[in-house]
Design an enzyme around this catalytic site. Structure first.
Site, PDB file in Angstrom:
ATOM      1  N   ARG A   3     -50.147  63.123  33.058  1.00 10.93           N
ATOM      2  CA  ARG A   3     -50.772  64.333  32.518  1.00 10.93           C
ATOM      3  C   ARG A   3     -51.988  63.897  31.716  1.00 10.93           C
ATOM      4  O   ARG A   3     -51.866  63.170  30.733  1.00 10.93           O
ATOM      5  CB  ARG A   3     -49.784  65.112  31.633  1.00 10.93           C
ATOM      6  CG  ARG A   3     -50.434  66.246  30.886  1.00 10.93           C
ATOM      7  CD  ARG A   3     -49.464  67.193  30.226  1.00 10.93           C
ATOM      8  NE  ARG A   3     -48.807  68.047  31.189  1.00 10.93           N
ATOM      9  CZ  ARG A   3     -48.260  69.240  30.900  1.00 10.93           C
ATOM     10  NH1 ARG A   3     -48.303  69.698  29.657  1.00 10.93           N
ATOM     11  NH2 ARG A   3     -47.673  69.951  31.833  1.00 10.93           N
ATOM     12  N   HIS A  54     -52.408  71.828  38.523  1.00 17.23           N
ATOM     13  CA  HIS A  54     -51.036  71.679  38.017  1.00 17.23           C
ATOM     14  C   HIS A  54     -50.073  71.943  39.177  1.00 17.23           C
ATOM     15  O   HIS A  54     -49.322  72.923  39.182  1.00 17.23           O
ATOM     16  CB  HIS A  54     -50.807  72.665  36.871  1.00 17.23           C
ATOM     17  CG  HIS A  54     -49.597  72.390  36.037  1.00 17.23           C
ATOM     18  ND1 HIS A  54     -48.806  71.259  36.206  1.00 17.23           N
ATOM     19  CD2 HIS A  54     -49.040  73.087  35.009  1.00 17.23           C
ATOM     20  CE1 HIS A  54     -47.821  71.301  35.326  1.00 17.23           C
ATOM     21  NE2 HIS A  54     -47.936  72.398  34.590  1.00 17.23           N
ATOM     22  N   GLN A  70     -46.165  72.762  38.770  1.00 20.26           N
ATOM     23  CA  GLN A  70     -45.876  74.114  38.293  1.00 20.26           C
ATOM     24  C   GLN A  70     -45.760  75.086  39.460  1.00 20.26           C
ATOM     25  O   GLN A  70     -44.844  75.921  39.517  1.00 20.26           O
ATOM     26  CB  GLN A  70     -47.012  74.572  37.347  1.00 20.26           C
ATOM     27  CG  GLN A  70     -46.872  75.988  36.858  1.00 20.26           C
ATOM     28  CD  GLN A  70     -45.678  76.169  35.940  1.00 20.26           C
ATOM     29  OE1 GLN A  70     -45.517  75.424  34.980  1.00 20.26           O
ATOM     30  NE2 GLN A  70     -44.821  77.149  36.220  1.00 20.26           N
ATOM     31  N   ASP A 116     -51.563  82.945  32.447  1.00 17.46           N
ATOM     32  CA  ASP A 116     -51.496  81.693  31.679  1.00 17.46           C
ATOM     33  C   ASP A 116     -52.369  81.918  30.445  1.00 17.46           C
ATOM     34  O   ASP A 116     -53.130  82.899  30.371  1.00 17.46           O
ATOM     35  CB  ASP A 116     -52.020  80.535  32.561  1.00 17.46           C
ATOM     36  CG  ASP A 116     -51.952  79.168  31.879  1.00 17.46           C
ATOM     37  OD1 ASP A 116     -51.233  79.028  30.865  1.00 17.46           O
ATOM     38  OD2 ASP A 116     -52.629  78.237  32.350  1.00 17.46           O
ATOM     39  N   CYS A 132     -46.467  80.407  33.318  1.00 16.71           N
ATOM     40  CA  CYS A 132     -46.076  78.993  33.352  1.00 16.71           C
ATOM     41  C   CYS A 132     -45.531  78.512  32.014  1.00 16.71           C
ATOM     42  O   CYS A 132     -44.789  77.535  31.973  1.00 16.71           O
ATOM     43  CB  CYS A 132     -47.257  78.132  33.792  1.00 16.71           C
ATOM     44  SG  CYS A 132     -48.700  78.305  32.721  1.00 16.71           S
ATOM     45  N   ARG A 154     -38.660  74.532  37.488  1.00 15.86           N
ATOM     46  CA  ARG A 154     -39.423  73.286  37.368  1.00 15.86           C
ATOM     47  C   ARG A 154     -38.503  72.093  37.673  1.00 15.86           C
ATOM     48  O   ARG A 154     -38.898  71.133  38.317  1.00 15.86           O
ATOM     49  CB  ARG A 154     -40.004  73.128  35.950  1.00 15.86           C
ATOM     50  CG  ARG A 154     -41.011  74.185  35.536  1.00 15.86           C
ATOM     51  CD  ARG A 154     -42.288  74.112  36.340  1.00 15.86           C
ATOM     52  NE  ARG A 154     -42.880  72.788  36.312  1.00 15.86           N
ATOM     53  CZ  ARG A 154     -43.709  72.347  35.362  1.00 15.86           C
ATOM     54  NH1 ARG A 154     -44.055  73.131  34.363  1.00 15.86           N
ATOM     55  NH2 ARG A 154     -44.236  71.125  35.411  1.00 15.86           N
TER      56      ARG A 154
END
Ligand code: CP
Ligand code: NVA
Length: 307
Positions: free
Chosen positions: A103, A130, A133, A224, A264, A292
């Site tokens: 990340r 991402h 996700q 988001d 998310c 996830r």
């Protein structure tokens, strides 16, 4: 599924449509217990330069459940934080680990890491994408509606990393995707073009500045934060321009009767989504967060072993 063994996942577009559907099938089987693959003695390194709750914990638990281990290689506790070059770090970690999830900020950084490391590299979020996700998001959509056919997903807010991977993932999955953002915050045009290419006419890819048109009759409303990690200084000043893109009850009223609401997380209640909608009957946000774990476990199993 064998095709994913040893592969990187740097972008959602690294998957074919078939691989994506197979990963979602496997994730569903892991979730309902009909498959229990094992990757004993495999070690996943988590090289994170940004905060994370869901990604860090779900990757860790997934690896434990597969019989493997994780090493938390937070940039602050390694020489990465002191500026050791990515090319050197990658060649060294390659000798110890079996797979690494990174990340960071720049997509170019994980691409460089992958170019120097032979082990599989997973994008655990960059400023551009991402993908992990979106595996969970599509799994949530699929388990709600029974399949991914003839569905429309609407994303309102910032044309950010999540929006990018969502566009690519929906295009691959054959889900219509509509993204509505304020002017100046549209998704990267290169990614939009890539999504149109990947959809191969199976589904529509629409980018607009009209949030109400975007949610009309839609099966899933997704949002988001309006300012991502690294953009915190702009968070307050963006609010007025983003306000019309909030997911609230009047926006939900325009969607399909059975529409689900996705986020998310982490969320800023009262900004991109209201408290009532987040906690309301249409919200699948907590299932989405749980997924996830199942989706990343499927990804790890497919990358590390034959499943
Ligand atoms: N959605 C997500 O990636 O959450 P974290 O930042 O907590 O990992
Ligand atoms: N767009 C958000 C997603 C967090 C999971 C960010 O990058 O901060």
């Amino acid at each position: 599924m064998d095709s994913l063994k040893g592969r990187d996942l740097l972008s959602m577009a690294d998957l074919t449509s078939t691989e994506l559907h197979e990963l979602l099938d496997l994730a569903a089987q892991l979730k309902n217990g009909t498959k229990q693959p094992k990757c004993p003695n495999k070690v996943l390194g988590l090289v994170f330069s940004k905060a994370s709750t869901r990604t860090r914990v779900s990757f860790s638990v997934a690896m434990y459940q597969l019989g493997g281990q994780i090493l938390d290689l937070n940039a602050g506790v390694t020489q990465v934080g002191r500026g050791e070059p990515t090319s050197d770090t990658a060649r060294v970690l390659d000798r110890y680990l079996d797979v690494v999830a990174i990340r960071t900020f720049q997509q170019a950084e994980i691409e460089e890491f992958a170019a120097y490391a032979n082990i599989p590299v997973i994008n655990a979020l960059t400023d551009l994408e991402h993908p992990c996700q979106i595996l969970a998001d599509l799994l949530t959509l699929r388990e709600t509606f029974g399949s991914l056919e003839n569905l429309t997903m609407s994303y309102l807010g910032d044309g950010n990393n999540v929006a990018h991977s969502l566009m690519l993932g929906c295009a691959l999955a054959g889900v219509n995707i509509r993204v509505a953002t304020p002017n100046g915050y549209a998704p990267d045009q290169t990614v939009v073009n890539q999504a149109i290419d990947l959809s191969q006419g199976r589904s529509a890819v629409i980018v607009t500045d009209d949030p109400k048109a975007a949610v009309q009759g839609s099966h899933a409303l997704y949002t988001d934060v309006w300012a991502s990690m690294g953009e915190e200084s702009e968070a307050q000043s963006r609010i007025p321009q983003f306000q019309p893109y909030q997911i609230n009850q009047s926006m939900l009223d325009l969607a399909h009767d059975q529409a689900i609401v996705l986020h998310c997380l982490p969320a800023h209640r009262g900004e991109e989504i209201t408290h009532d909608v987040m906690e309301g009957a249409h919200s699948r946000i907590w299932d989405q967060a749980e997924n996830r774990l199942h989706a990343q476990k499927a990804l790890l199993a497919a990358i590390l072993s034959e499943v």
